[in-house]
Design an enzyme around this catalytic site. Structure first.
Site, PDB file in Angstrom:
ATOM      1  N   MET A  90       0.810  -1.217   0.000  1.00  0.00           N
ATOM      2  CA  MET A  90       0.000   0.000   0.000  1.00  0.00           C
ATOM      3  C   MET A  90       0.846   1.271   0.000  1.00  0.00           C
ATOM      4  O   MET A  90       0.418   2.304   0.508  1.00  0.00           O
ATOM      5  CB  MET A  90      -0.967  -0.022   1.184  1.00  0.00           C
ATOM      6  CG  MET A  90      -1.935  -1.208   1.147  1.00  0.00           C
ATOM      7  SD  MET A  90      -2.786  -1.434  -0.440  1.00  0.00           S
ATOM      8  CE  MET A  90      -4.106  -0.256  -0.246  1.00  0.00           C
ATOM      9  N   ARG A  91       2.018   1.212  -0.586  1.00  0.00           N
ATOM     10  CA  ARG A  91       2.868   2.390  -0.650  1.00  0.00           C
ATOM     11  C   ARG A  91       3.277   2.631  -2.099  1.00  0.00           C
ATOM     12  O   ARG A  91       3.472   1.664  -2.843  1.00  0.00           O
ATOM     13  CB  ARG A  91       4.128   2.138   0.175  1.00  0.00           C
ATOM     14  CG  ARG A  91       4.489   3.247   1.103  1.00  0.00           C
ATOM     15  CD  ARG A  91       5.620   2.782   1.986  1.00  0.00           C
ATOM     16  NE  ARG A  91       5.131   2.429   3.308  1.00  0.00           N
ATOM     17  CZ  ARG A  91       4.898   3.309   4.266  1.00  0.00           C
ATOM     18  NH1 ARG A  91       5.105   4.597   4.065  1.00  0.00           N
ATOM     19  NH2 ARG A  91       4.479   2.912   5.439  1.00  0.00           N
ATOM     20  N   LEU A  93       5.764   3.181  -4.890  1.00  0.00           N
ATOM     21  CA  LEU A  93       7.186   2.843  -5.000  1.00  0.00           C
ATOM     22  C   LEU A  93       7.963   3.996  -5.640  1.00  0.00           C
ATOM     23  O   LEU A  93       7.449   4.677  -6.534  1.00  0.00           O
ATOM     24  CB  LEU A  93       7.350   1.587  -5.846  1.00  0.00           C
ATOM     25  CG  LEU A  93       7.000   0.284  -5.121  1.00  0.00           C
ATOM     26  CD1 LEU A  93       6.800  -0.843  -6.126  1.00  0.00           C
ATOM     27  CD2 LEU A  93       8.077  -0.078  -4.103  1.00  0.00           C
ATOM     28  N   ASN A 107       1.250  -5.747 -10.414  1.00  0.00           N
ATOM     29  CA  ASN A 107       0.380  -5.409  -9.276  1.00  0.00           C
ATOM     30  C   ASN A 107      -1.010  -5.989  -9.511  1.00  0.00           C
ATOM     31  O   ASN A 107      -1.428  -6.193 -10.658  1.00  0.00           O
ATOM     32  CB  ASN A 107       0.271  -3.882  -9.158  1.00  0.00           C
ATOM     33  CG  ASN A 107      -0.565  -3.434  -7.972  1.00  0.00           C
ATOM     34  OD1 ASN A 107      -0.488  -4.014  -6.876  1.00  0.00           O
ATOM     35  ND2 ASN A 107      -1.380  -2.421  -8.168  1.00  0.00           N
ATOM     36  N   HIS A 109      -5.044  -5.045  -8.461  1.00  0.00           N
ATOM     37  CA  HIS A 109      -5.828  -3.922  -7.937  1.00  0.00           C
ATOM     38  C   HIS A 109      -7.311  -4.296  -7.961  1.00  0.00           C
ATOM     39  O   HIS A 109      -7.785  -4.870  -8.948  1.00  0.00           O
ATOM     40  CB  HIS A 109      -5.584  -2.671  -8.776  1.00  0.00           C
ATOM     41  CG  HIS A 109      -6.335  -1.475  -8.277  1.00  0.00           C
ATOM     42  ND1 HIS A 109      -5.905  -0.738  -7.198  1.00  0.00           N
ATOM     43  CD2 HIS A 109      -7.497  -0.923  -8.681  1.00  0.00           C
ATOM     44  CE1 HIS A 109      -6.774   0.235  -6.969  1.00  0.00           C
ATOM     45  NE2 HIS A 109      -7.749   0.141  -7.854  1.00  0.00           N
ATOM     46  N   GLU A 142       4.955   4.460 -13.535  1.00  0.00           N
ATOM     47  CA  GLU A 142       5.149   5.509 -12.524  1.00  0.00           C
ATOM     48  C   GLU A 142       3.833   6.065 -11.987  1.00  0.00           C
ATOM     49  O   GLU A 142       3.814   6.780 -10.985  1.00  0.00           O
ATOM     50  CB  GLU A 142       5.995   6.657 -13.090  1.00  0.00           C
ATOM     51  CG  GLU A 142       7.477   6.343 -13.208  1.00  0.00           C
ATOM     52  CD  GLU A 142       7.816   5.489 -14.422  1.00  0.00           C
ATOM     53  OE1 GLU A 142       6.899   5.173 -15.220  1.00  0.00           O
ATOM     54  OE2 GLU A 142       9.001   5.135 -14.552  1.00  0.00           O
ATOM     55  N   GLY A 143       2.726   5.797 -12.650  1.00  0.00           N
ATOM     56  CA  GLY A 143       1.445   6.315 -12.185  1.00  0.00           C
ATOM     57  C   GLY A 143       0.860   5.448 -11.079  1.00  0.00           C
ATOM     58  O   GLY A 143       1.419   4.401 -10.721  1.00  0.00           O
ATOM     59  N   ALA A 173     -12.013 -13.494  -6.801  1.00  0.00           N
ATOM     60  CA  ALA A 173     -11.601 -13.368  -8.208  1.00  0.00           C
ATOM     61  C   ALA A 173     -10.103 -13.076  -8.310  1.00  0.00           C
ATOM     62  O   ALA A 173      -9.400 -13.660  -9.156  1.00  0.00           O
ATOM     63  CB  ALA A 173     -12.418 -12.267  -8.884  1.00  0.00           C
TER      64      ALA A 173
HETATM   65  C1  GAR Z   1      -6.114  -6.741  -2.436  1.00  0.00           C
HETATM   66  O1  GAR Z   1      -7.505  -6.755  -2.631  1.00  0.00           O
HETATM   67  C2  GAR Z   1      -5.446  -5.880  -3.474  1.00  0.00           C
HETATM   68  O2  GAR Z   1      -6.120  -5.847  -4.689  1.00  0.00           O
HETATM   69  C3  GAR Z   1      -5.462  -4.538  -2.813  1.00  0.00           C
HETATM   70  O3  GAR Z   1      -5.194  -4.795  -1.464  1.00  0.00           O
HETATM   71  C4  GAR Z   1      -5.747  -6.053  -1.127  1.00  0.00           C
HETATM   72  C5  GAR Z   1      -4.735  -6.823  -0.327  1.00  0.00           C
HETATM   73  O4  GAR Z   1      -5.304  -7.963   0.246  1.00  0.00           O
HETATM   74  N1  GAR Z   1      -4.480  -3.667  -3.388  1.00  0.00           N
HETATM   75  C6  GAR Z   1      -4.706  -2.382  -3.635  1.00  0.00           C
HETATM   76  O5  GAR Z   1      -5.719  -1.794  -3.336  1.00  0.00           O
HETATM   77  C7  GAR Z   1      -3.544  -1.655  -4.321  1.00  0.00           C
HETATM   78  N2  GAR Z   1      -3.955  -0.400  -4.865  1.00  0.00           N
HETATM   79  P1  GAR Z   1      -4.379  -9.134   0.767  1.00  0.00           P
HETATM   80  O6  GAR Z   1      -3.312  -8.520   1.667  1.00  0.00           O
HETATM   81  O7  GAR Z   1      -5.312 -10.021   1.531  1.00  0.00           O
HETATM   82  O8  GAR Z   1      -3.792  -9.828  -0.435  1.00  0.00           O
END
Ligand code: GAR
Length: 218
Positions: A90-91, A93, A107, A109, A142-143, A173
């Site tokens: 959640m950071r 990079l 990644n 999302h 980078e976005g 999913a």
């Molecule tokens: C996941 O749903 C992932 O898609 C989201 O965090 C969750 C982590 O769950 N990522 C984001 O929102 C990134 N922008 P987890 O730790 O149980 O895998």
């Protein structure tokens, strides 16, 4: 087989799905390292249970963002990593990190990108009254959640959904999709080509990356 690092910040259910997929022979990348930016993140215990080395690289332990980035890069080098998966990391990079790993940095999302990027994608979808949302696996640029998509799955939003109920459906999913998408990257069946993901096999592209659902016409 390429060596995989997974970067996490929290629960690590996607990490667990990747560990399980590898153990079942469905992911052609060897989990070699799990890095968390959050000390004590629950996902670290999942890695330890699978006997995958773990490392905490927390910004607070470093004098600058540049030093934190150097520590992240050094951890990956020390474990001879070939491919990096963000799984609830959640950071944002640093650009130097992205430049070093471009094309080998992926990644997941919880939305159908480009809709609902950034934080609380599930809350954003509920607030917008979207009838359909989903999840996307993409190469990182980078976005914020803007890189070329590799795979997506649509997930319906039900009228009575709460953030928890919709989040559960999306995560189910994600768990199936992320391993499949990473396996394709690890096998070289999909690669970054400029601003898009290039697939060796059109059937694989059609399966992993179906067209975005049409917005309902008024
Ligand atoms: C996941 O749903 C992932 O898609 C989201 O965090 C969750 C982590 O769950 N990522 C984001 O929102 C990134 N922008 P987890 O730790 O149980 O895998």
């Amino acid at each position: 087989m390429p060596r995989l690092a997974v970067l996490i910040s929290g629960r690590g259910t996607n990490l667990q799905a990747l560990l399980d997929a590898h153990a079942a022979g469905r992911l052609a990348a060897q989990p070699a390292l799990v890095v968390s930016d959050v000390p004590g993140a629950a996902g670290l215990a999942r890695a330890a249970a699978a006997r995958v080395p773990t490392q905490v690289v927390a910004p607070a332990d470093h004098p600058s963002r540049r030093a934190w980035c150097a520590a992240l890069l050094a951890a990956l080098d020390a474990h001879a990593v070939d491919l990096v998966a963000l799984a609830g990391f959640m950071r944002i990079l640093p650009r130097a990190f992205i430049a070093r790993w471009r094309g080998r940095l992926v990644n997941v999302h919880p939305s159908l990108l480009p809709a609902f990027p950034g934080r609380d994608a599930i809350g954003q979808a509920l607030a917008a009254g979207a009838p359909v949302t989903g999840c996307t696996v993409h190469f990182v640029d980078e976005g914020v959640d803007t890189g070329p998509a590799i795979a997506r799955r649509a997930v319906p939003v039900h009228p009575a959904d709460t953030p928890d109920s919709l989040g559960q459906r999306i995560q189910t999913a994600e768990h199936a999709l992320y391993a499949r998408a990473l396996d394709a990257v690890a096998r070289g069946a999909v690669r970054l080509d400029g601003d898009h993901a290039a697939f060796a096999d059109p059937a694989l592209r059609a399966d992993l990356l179906p067209p975005l659902p049409q917005a309902p016409t008024p």
